[in-house]
Design a protein around this motif. Sequence first.
Motif, PDB file in Angstrom:
ATOM      1  N   ASP A 360      46.151  48.872  45.368  1.00  0.00           N
ATOM      2  CA  ASP A 360      45.813  49.035  43.955  1.00  0.00           C
ATOM      3  C   ASP A 360      45.543  50.501  43.638  1.00  0.00           C
ATOM      4  OD1 ASP A 360      43.853  45.988  43.745  1.00  0.00           O
ATOM      5  OD2 ASP A 360      46.008  46.337  43.602  1.00  0.00           O
ATOM      6  N   ALA A 361      45.768  50.839  42.365  1.00  0.00           N
ATOM      7  CA  ALA A 361      45.373  52.165  41.920  1.00  0.00           C
ATOM      8  C   ALA A 361      43.853  52.252  41.938  1.00  0.00           C
ATOM      9  CB  ALA A 361      45.895  52.414  40.511  1.00  0.00           C
ATOM     10  N   PRO A 362      43.290  53.457  42.086  1.00  0.00           N
ATOM     11  CA  PRO A 362      41.826  53.602  42.048  1.00  0.00           C
ATOM     12  C   PRO A 362      41.255  52.961  40.797  1.00  0.00           C
ATOM     13  CG  PRO A 362      42.861  55.658  42.697  1.00  0.00           C
ATOM     14  CD  PRO A 362      43.962  54.732  42.295  1.00  0.00           C
ATOM     15  N   GLU A 363      40.080  52.331  40.936  1.00  0.00           N
ATOM     16  CA  GLU A 363      39.498  51.556  39.851  1.00  0.00           C
ATOM     17  C   GLU A 363      39.363  52.356  38.568  1.00  0.00           C
ATOM     18  OE1 GLU A 363      38.606  47.982  38.468  1.00  0.00           O
ATOM     19  OE2 GLU A 363      38.980  48.395  40.584  1.00  0.00           O
ATOM     20  N   GLY A 364      39.022  53.633  38.683  1.00  0.00           N
ATOM     21  CA  GLY A 364      38.818  54.429  37.478  1.00  0.00           C
ATOM     22  C   GLY A 364      40.088  54.730  36.737  1.00  0.00           C
ATOM     23  N   GLU A 365      41.247  54.596  37.397  1.00  0.00           N
ATOM     24  CA  GLU A 365      42.525  54.934  36.763  1.00  0.00           C
ATOM     25  C   GLU A 365      43.196  53.725  36.137  1.00  0.00           C
ATOM     26  OE1 GLU A 365      45.047  56.982  39.441  1.00  0.00           O
ATOM     27  OE2 GLU A 365      43.497  58.395  40.090  1.00  0.00           O
ATOM     28  N   ARG A 366      42.673  52.531  36.373  1.00  0.00           N
ATOM     29  CA  ARG A 366      43.310  51.332  35.854  1.00  0.00           C
ATOM     30  C   ARG A 366      42.813  51.036  34.444  1.00  0.00           C
ATOM     31  NH1 ARG A 366      46.229  48.706  39.431  1.00  0.00           N
ATOM     32  NH2 ARG A 366      46.299  46.843  38.123  1.00  0.00           N
ATOM     33  N   GLN A 367      43.739  50.601  33.616  1.00  0.00           N
ATOM     34  CA  GLN A 367      43.409  50.275  32.236  1.00  0.00           C
ATOM     35  C   GLN A 367      43.285  48.767  32.106  1.00  0.00           C
ATOM     36  OE1 GLN A 367      46.407  51.422  29.447  1.00  0.00           O
ATOM     37  NE2 GLN A 367      45.272  50.708  27.654  1.00  0.00           N
ATOM     38  N   VAL A 368      42.282  48.309  31.415  1.00  0.00           N
ATOM     39  CA  VAL A 368      42.067  46.879  31.193  1.00  0.00           C
ATOM     40  C   VAL A 368      42.310  46.580  29.718  1.00  0.00           C
ATOM     41  CG1 VAL A 368      40.453  44.961  31.358  1.00  0.00           C
ATOM     42  CG2 VAL A 368      40.367  46.805  33.052  1.00  0.00           C
ATOM     43  N   VAL A 369      43.199  45.601  29.451  1.00  0.00           N
ATOM     44  CA  VAL A 369      43.506  45.233  28.067  1.00  0.00           C
ATOM     45  C   VAL A 369      43.390  43.724  27.913  1.00  0.00           C
ATOM     46  CG1 VAL A 369      45.061  47.196  27.756  1.00  0.00           C
ATOM     47  CG2 VAL A 369      45.982  45.015  28.521  1.00  0.00           C
ATOM     48  N   GLY A 370      43.277  43.282  26.683  1.00  0.00           N
ATOM     49  CA  GLY A 370      43.239  41.868  26.382  1.00  0.00           C
ATOM     50  C   GLY A 370      41.872  41.258  26.582  1.00  0.00           C
ATOM     51  N   ARG A 380      52.333  47.977  39.853  1.00  0.00           N
ATOM     52  CA  ARG A 380      53.122  49.166  39.537  1.00  0.00           C
ATOM     53  C   ARG A 380      52.744  49.774  38.189  1.00  0.00           C
ATOM     54  NH1 ARG A 380      58.751  47.595  39.217  1.00  0.00           N
ATOM     55  NH2 ARG A 380      58.374  45.447  39.807  1.00  0.00           N
ATOM     56  N   SER A 381      52.352  48.920  37.270  1.00  0.00           N
ATOM     57  CA  SER A 381      52.000  49.413  35.938  1.00  0.00           C
ATOM     58  C   SER A 381      50.595  49.980  35.884  1.00  0.00           C
ATOM     59  CB  SER A 381      52.123  48.276  34.910  1.00  0.00           C
ATOM     60  OG  SER A 381      53.428  47.752  34.897  1.00  0.00           O
ATOM     61  N   GLY A 382      49.778  49.702  36.915  1.00  0.00           N
ATOM     62  CA  GLY A 382      48.406  50.189  36.915  1.00  0.00           C
ATOM     63  C   GLY A 382      47.584  49.619  35.788  1.00  0.00           C
ATOM     64  N   LEU A 383      47.837  48.338  35.459  1.00  0.00           N
ATOM     65  CA  LEU A 383      47.218  47.734  34.285  1.00  0.00           C
ATOM     66  C   LEU A 383      46.613  46.387  34.647  1.00  0.00           C
ATOM     67  CD1 LEU A 383      46.959  48.123  31.141  1.00  0.00           C
ATOM     68  CD2 LEU A 383      49.037  46.753  30.953  1.00  0.00           C
ATOM     69  N   ASP A 384      45.407  46.133  34.173  1.00  0.00           N
ATOM     70  CA  ASP A 384      44.780  44.821  34.302  1.00  0.00           C
ATOM     71  C   ASP A 384      44.798  44.146  32.936  1.00  0.00           C
ATOM     72  OD1 ASP A 384      44.261  45.264  36.956  1.00  0.00           O
ATOM     73  OD2 ASP A 384      42.183  45.883  36.649  1.00  0.00           O
ATOM     74  N   VAL A 385      45.352  42.947  32.883  1.00  0.00           N
ATOM     75  CA  VAL A 385      45.480  42.215  31.626  1.00  0.00           C
ATOM     76  C   VAL A 385      44.616  40.960  31.692  1.00  0.00           C
ATOM     77  CG1 VAL A 385      47.064  41.034  30.058  1.00  0.00           C
ATOM     78  CG2 VAL A 385      47.837  43.063  31.306  1.00  0.00           C
ATOM     79  N   ARG A 386      43.709  40.843  30.764  1.00  0.00           N
ATOM     80  CA  ARG A 386      42.878  39.644  30.658  1.00  0.00           C
ATOM     81  C   ARG A 386      43.675  38.557  29.943  1.00  0.00           C
ATOM     82  NH1 ARG A 386      38.776  39.312  33.881  1.00  0.00           N
ATOM     83  NH2 ARG A 386      37.662  37.980  32.376  1.00  0.00           N
ATOM     84  N   ILE A 387      43.617  37.331  30.496  1.00  0.00           N
ATOM     85  CA  ILE A 387      44.449  36.250  29.979  1.00  0.00           C
ATOM     86  C   ILE A 387      43.713  34.933  30.117  1.00  0.00           C
ATOM     87  CG2 ILE A 387      45.583  35.934  32.228  1.00  0.00           C
ATOM     88  CD1 ILE A 387      48.152  35.179  30.765  1.00  0.00           C
ATOM     89  N   ASP A 388      43.928  34.031  29.173  1.00  0.00           N
ATOM     90  CA  ASP A 388      43.385  32.684  29.254  1.00  0.00           C
ATOM     91  C   ASP A 388      44.396  31.772  29.962  1.00  0.00           C
ATOM     92  OD1 ASP A 388      40.871  32.992  28.064  1.00  0.00           O
ATOM     93  OD2 ASP A 388      41.768  32.982  26.057  1.00  0.00           O
ATOM     94  N   PRO A 389      43.940  30.700  30.600  1.00  0.00           N
ATOM     95  CA  PRO A 389      44.844  29.839  31.370  1.00  0.00           C
ATOM     96  C   PRO A 389      45.999  29.236  30.559  1.00  0.00           C
ATOM     97  CG  PRO A 389      42.576  29.387  31.957  1.00  0.00           C
ATOM     98  CD  PRO A 389      42.531  30.318  30.782  1.00  0.00           C
TER      99      PRO A 389
END
Length: 458
Positions: A360-370, A380-389
């Motif tokens: 994983d990319a370092p925690e501080g460099e990852r973007q969280v959306v949603g 690869r995108s360095g992105l964390d996406v919040r999602i409902d089931p």
Amino acid sequence: MTFDVDVDRGAVSLALRTRGLEMPWNRVLAAVAGPAHAATALGPWYPEEFQAECVETIPESQDCTTFVFRRLDGAPLAFRAGQYLNIDFPVDGEGAEPVSRSYSLSSAPISPWTFAVTVRRDPAGLVSSWAHANIRPGMVLDMLGPVGAFHLPDYDRRARYLFLAAGSGITPIMSMIRTIHSLPGQADVCLLYHGSSPERFAFVDELDFLEKADFRIRVAYSLGDRERPEGWGARVGRISAEMIDAVAPDANGRQVYACGPQGYLEQVLDCLPAVGVDDTSVFVENFTGDSATRREYAAELAAATEFAEDLQVAAEESAEHQGAVLDVYDLAADLPELAHVEPTVAVDAEASAPVPRTPDAPEGERQVVGAGALTMSFVRSGLDVRIDPEQNILQAARASGVRIGANCQEGMCGSCKIVKLEGDVDMHHQGGIRAREIAAGKFLPCCSTAVTDLVIDA
């Protein structure tokens, strides 16, 4: 003088007594309560993996060949007219990973003990050229199917159709025409078939025969945007509202099935409203994928190749500090072929083992959306996406800016296939992925929802 009416009317009277068209499996399955192996075997509901042996090759035109197969297990292939198969071709030899392609069935499901696919040879095409040069009676290939939502209905009370085909798009349409000819009942079929030269029209002799033998079928040919060659007595010109109106003045009362290259289908969709055809009456099969999807694939391939090269360099530089060298996932090999797109959607080569998780990319460099209860981490995108089931994974990923190429978006074509490094999904596909691919960690985001937190290689 008197006539025996029953004898004179023959098959015509049988057709007129049966209202509309009904597929033979429809009543059998509806009438049988509980398990019925024969009825179930002939009901084309679910795709399955099987092996099939070539039993015959039939030249159809200058560059088009039909390959006839039968299943090795002796079972019939139950399918709907217009559907296709995913076929593995051993183009690099028996020891190498096969190349998977999708080809429409050109035979009718009325005689399911043998079935056929028709392949147009492209000199630049990897699979089509190999198929023409190598497939002979006795060759056995791995297949998956039937797949596809582009098909005739199981029952149609009116059964009035306008078939529009260009080039290889005639293949699923031919399955539909053969099916209609084999069934009793009222039907009204008009085919407008575009080709690039007189020699490249497939099934011409059979279509001419069917038009003469079956009063329900009419066929019109056009050479597209070409000058009229000597001896050509049919139409010339690209498809247009005027041409459709001339061939089928009652087009607005018909169900329209159109199949062919992207440019042709774009023209079809522009023309149909002008002759009064509503969108709800139009069914389309694109044999190449739209340009936007292909641009997405190209961008993903470039990004993935660059990422893989950078990762390889980093792994080599840090090897002395690590207990083992980092395995590098060959991303470029797992994306759809871009230099050439075979008829119908191209399916990528299959992984033989689960792919190791990329750091994983370092925690501080990852973007969280949603917002949602679960997290999808795109490596690869360095992105964390919040999602409902209950959210669709492909839609959520794209809305967040993660690039995932997709064509059918219904779990059929397999073009959105990606690797799940961690977590579980609920996937409801329609034949676009094989069991061994699922075991290797792949899934189709277009027809999946998240069950747990996910780590995805995208």
